[in-house]
Enzyme design. Structure first.
Site, PDB file in Angstrom:
ATOM      1  N   GLU A 204       0.849  -1.193   0.000  1.00 38.67           N
ATOM      2  CA  GLU A 204       0.000   0.000   0.000  1.00 38.67           C
ATOM      3  C   GLU A 204       0.880   1.236   0.000  1.00 38.67           C
ATOM      4  O   GLU A 204       1.774   1.388   0.844  1.00 38.67           O
ATOM      5  CB  GLU A 204      -0.946   0.034   1.207  1.00 38.67           C
ATOM      6  N   GLY A 206       1.149   4.950   0.883  1.00 36.88           N
ATOM      7  CA  GLY A 206       0.457   5.848   1.809  1.00 36.88           C
ATOM      8  C   GLY A 206       0.159   5.121   3.107  1.00 36.88           C
ATOM      9  O   GLY A 206      -0.772   4.326   3.185  1.00 36.88           O
ATOM     10  N   ASP A 254       9.372   7.947  -2.358  1.00 38.43           N
ATOM     11  CA  ASP A 254       8.467   8.877  -3.034  1.00 38.43           C
ATOM     12  C   ASP A 254       7.781   8.159  -4.195  1.00 38.43           C
ATOM     13  O   ASP A 254       8.456   7.658  -5.098  1.00 38.43           O
ATOM     14  CB  ASP A 254       9.307  10.062  -3.543  1.00 38.43           C
ATOM     15  N   HIS A 280      -2.258  11.183  -4.039  1.00 45.09           N
ATOM     16  CA  HIS A 280      -3.441  11.418  -4.886  1.00 45.09           C
ATOM     17  C   HIS A 280      -3.222  12.540  -5.899  1.00 45.09           C
ATOM     18  O   HIS A 280      -4.173  13.044  -6.494  1.00 45.09           O
ATOM     19  CB  HIS A 280      -4.706  11.677  -4.055  1.00 45.09           C
ATOM     20  N   GLU A 305      -7.253   4.639  -5.061  1.00 43.19           N
ATOM     21  CA  GLU A 305      -8.295   5.291  -4.261  1.00 43.19           C
ATOM     22  C   GLU A 305      -8.368   6.786  -4.587  1.00 43.19           C
ATOM     23  O   GLU A 305      -7.447   7.355  -5.163  1.00 43.19           O
ATOM     24  CB  GLU A 305      -7.979   5.157  -2.761  1.00 43.19           C
TER      25      GLU A 305
HETATM   26  C1  LIG Z   1      -4.441   9.216   3.080  1.00 44.34           C
HETATM   27  S1  LIG Z   1      -2.931   8.874   3.865  1.00 44.34           S
HETATM   28  C2  LIG Z   1      -2.876   7.120   3.833  1.00 44.34           C
HETATM   29  C3  LIG Z   1      -3.882   6.484   4.747  1.00 44.34           C
HETATM   30  C4  LIG Z   1      -3.726   4.996   4.925  1.00 44.34           C
HETATM   31  N1  LIG Z   1      -3.516   4.307   3.671  1.00 44.34           N
HETATM   32  C5  LIG Z   1      -4.974   4.427   5.592  1.00 44.34           C
HETATM   33  O1  LIG Z   1      -5.931   4.023   4.898  1.00 44.34           O
HETATM   34  O2  LIG Z   1      -4.989   4.387   6.829  1.00 44.34           O
HETATM   35  C6  LIG Z   1      -1.783   9.337   2.625  1.00 44.34           C
HETATM   36  C7  LIG Z   1      -0.313   9.121   2.976  1.00 44.34           C
HETATM   37  O3  LIG Z   1       0.416   9.247   1.759  1.00 44.34           O
HETATM   38  C8  LIG Z   1       1.678   9.807   2.048  1.00 44.34           C
HETATM   39  N2  LIG Z   1       2.253  10.433   0.839  1.00 44.34           N
HETATM   40  C9  LIG Z   1       2.004  11.672   0.341  1.00 44.34           C
HETATM   41  N3  LIG Z   1       2.750  11.903  -0.760  1.00 44.34           N
HETATM   42  C10 LIG Z   1       3.468  10.772  -0.973  1.00 44.34           C
HETATM   43  C11 LIG Z   1       4.431  10.400  -1.956  1.00 44.34           C
HETATM   44  N4  LIG Z   1       4.786  11.243  -2.934  1.00 44.34           N
HETATM   45  N5  LIG Z   1       4.972   9.168  -1.880  1.00 44.34           N
HETATM   46  C12 LIG Z   1       4.629   8.313  -0.878  1.00 44.34           C
HETATM   47  N6  LIG Z   1       3.727   8.628   0.085  1.00 44.34           N
HETATM   48  C13 LIG Z   1       3.161   9.833   0.044  1.00 44.34           C
HETATM   49  C14 LIG Z   1       1.382  10.815   3.143  1.00 44.34           C
HETATM   50  O4  LIG Z   1       2.534  11.095   3.906  1.00 44.34           O
HETATM   51  C15 LIG Z   1       0.275  10.127   3.938  1.00 44.34           C
HETATM   52  O5  LIG Z   1       0.802   9.503   5.083  1.00 44.34           O
END
Ligand SMILES: C[S@@+](CC[C@H](N)C(=O)[O-])C[C@H]1O[C@@H](n2cnc3c(N)ncnc32)[C@H](O)[C@@H]1O
Length: 395
Positions: A204, A206, A254, A280, A305
């Site tokens: 997953e 995020g 990233d 997203h 998502e």
């Molecule tokens: C909506 S949260 C994820 C929630 C989790 N999947 C859940 O359902 O409990 C989004 C996460 O994506 C991470 N994120 C944002 N930009 C990102 C990137 N470029 N690469 C990887 N992760 C990233 C953020 O730090 C954040 O923790």
């Protein structure tokens, strides 16, 4: 021996019998019994089914039971003692059910049909917050929202033909995959149940919690629990502390860095399931898909998502035609065309690209898509099938 005195059944007996005899018969039974009595029977059944919740105070949930233009209201309350009828009508969330559909779900045969004609309305008390309430106010609101979501989910789970344990797990672990933000878990259940008892590798993007190292991990814990033979990887751009369990590994990286993703997937893949719940940002979503889809096993799924950001300029989306820039939804529309590349005259004699050959199906839901990996080798309709519809002029 004399006859045993048996108290007559209430309306529930008729509903039970009618629910197995087809929708029309059940509609008739609801009419004969009257919606008030039917609503009472439904509440009685929810009382039997609903698990007690370890809440520090009871939560009220409004119920609206409809049949055609008729509507009957009840309010129930839930806590450690289970569910019961409440004396006060006001509630932070209201569930509306179609009586016949709900009764078929509760009492009808398990025949694969989904009985989900329910709606949830949240009151303003679920969102009202002003910055001068401070951190304590924010925490109170979050705790209240979590409590109400937990109670609503418990009632919906009790109202389901079978309990959707993924929804229950989402609420239990605090993932927003089921709450007032998203209603994803029933779709996940639909597509993931075949993986539930087999060894799977899940990634997953995020982890959650953004900058805060100690926050996040809710969905990783949920997947670990759901896929009882699964190895679960979480990827986040921020460093994440904390141990989510012995079958979860957290990685930092990233998702917009295609080279990094391919390298990572080469080391820890291939995956049965990849879920993109990261930034997203449209550009990131597309890059991640193209980098990771080759590392999904045949028969596996790539899930994206929060597709609403395809329409939000702040995420590189757009709400206008024609395309100023390609969004995640544009990419998915191309995959649909790719699924049918064999049927396109313009593609005759050309080799299919990777996704054209390896996307076997796309399943769309509101803000959510499941891309299924598999060989797309079904030939075009044979040459003798006319390409001109009978009676339709060639334009
Ligand atoms: C909506 S949260 C994820 C929630 C989790 N999947 C859940 O359902 O409990 C989004 C996460 O994506 C991470 N994120 C944002 N930009 C990102 C990137 N470029 N690469 C990887 N992760 C990233 C953020 O730090 C954040 O923790």
């Amino acid at each position: 021996m004399g006859e045993i005195a048996v108290a007559p059944w209430s309306v529930v007996e008729h509903l039970l019998l009618a629910a197995g005899a087809g929708t029309e018969r059940l509609q008739e039974a609801v009419q004969v019994a009257g919606l008030e009595a039917v609503a009472d029977a439904i509440v009685d059944e929810l009382v039997v089914r609903c698990d007690p919740l370890s809440l520090d105070e009871s939560v009220r949930i409004g119920l609206e039971i409809t049949s055609g233009a008729q509507l009957v209201r009840r309010t129930v309350e839930l806590d450690h003692a289970g569910l019961r009828l409440a004396a006060v009508a006001e509630a932070p969330a209201v569930l509306r059910f179609d009586a016949v559909d709900l009764l078929e779900g509760l009492f009808g045969p398990v025949d694969g049909r989904r009985h989900n004609s329910r709606e949830v309305r949240w009151s303003d008390s679920m969102t009202q917050f002003s910055p001068d309430q401070g951190l304590a106010g924010a925490q109170r609101l979050l705790a209240f929202r979590n409590k109400v979501s937990t109670a609503v989910h418990a009632v919906l789970a009790a109202a389901a033909t079978r309990c959707s344990d993924l929804g229950e797990l989402a609420v239990r672990y605090g993932s927003d995959k089921w709450a007032d933000l998203h209603w994803y878990t029933e779709h996940y259940e639909h597509h993931f149940s075949r993986f539930q008892d087999v060894p799977v590798r899940v990634l997953e993007i995020g982890i959650g919690g953004y900058h805060a190292p100690e926050l996040g991990g809710a969905s990783l814990r949920m997947w670990q629990r759901y896929f009882r033979r699964g190895l679960v990887y979480g990827l986040d751009i921020f460093e994440k502390a904390g141990n989510e369990g012995h079958r979860v590994r957290k990685l930092r990286g990233d998702q917009s860095d295609a080279e990094f993703l391919a390298d990572m997937a080469g080391k820890i893949g291939p995956f049965d399931i990849v879920i993109d719940d990261g930034s997203h940002v449209n550009d990131h979503v597309k890059k991640s898909f193209h980098a990771l889809f080759p590392h999904v096993r045949p028969g596996g799924l790539y899930v994206i998502e929060d597709l609403q950001t395809s329409y939000w300029p702040g995420y590189g989306g757009r709400d206008t035609e024609p395309a100023a820039q390609r969004t995640s939804i544009d990419m998915l529309k191309e995959l649909i065309d790719g699924l049918h590349y064999q049927e396109r005259e313009s593609r005759r004699g050309t080799e299919p690209c990777y996704t054209e050959r390896n996307v076997a199906a796309l399943h769309f839901y509101h803000n959510l898509v499941f891309v299924e990996k598999g060989l797309n080798a079904e030939p075009a309709a044979p040459g003798f099938v006319p390409r001109q519809a009978l009676g339709v002029e060639d334009s």
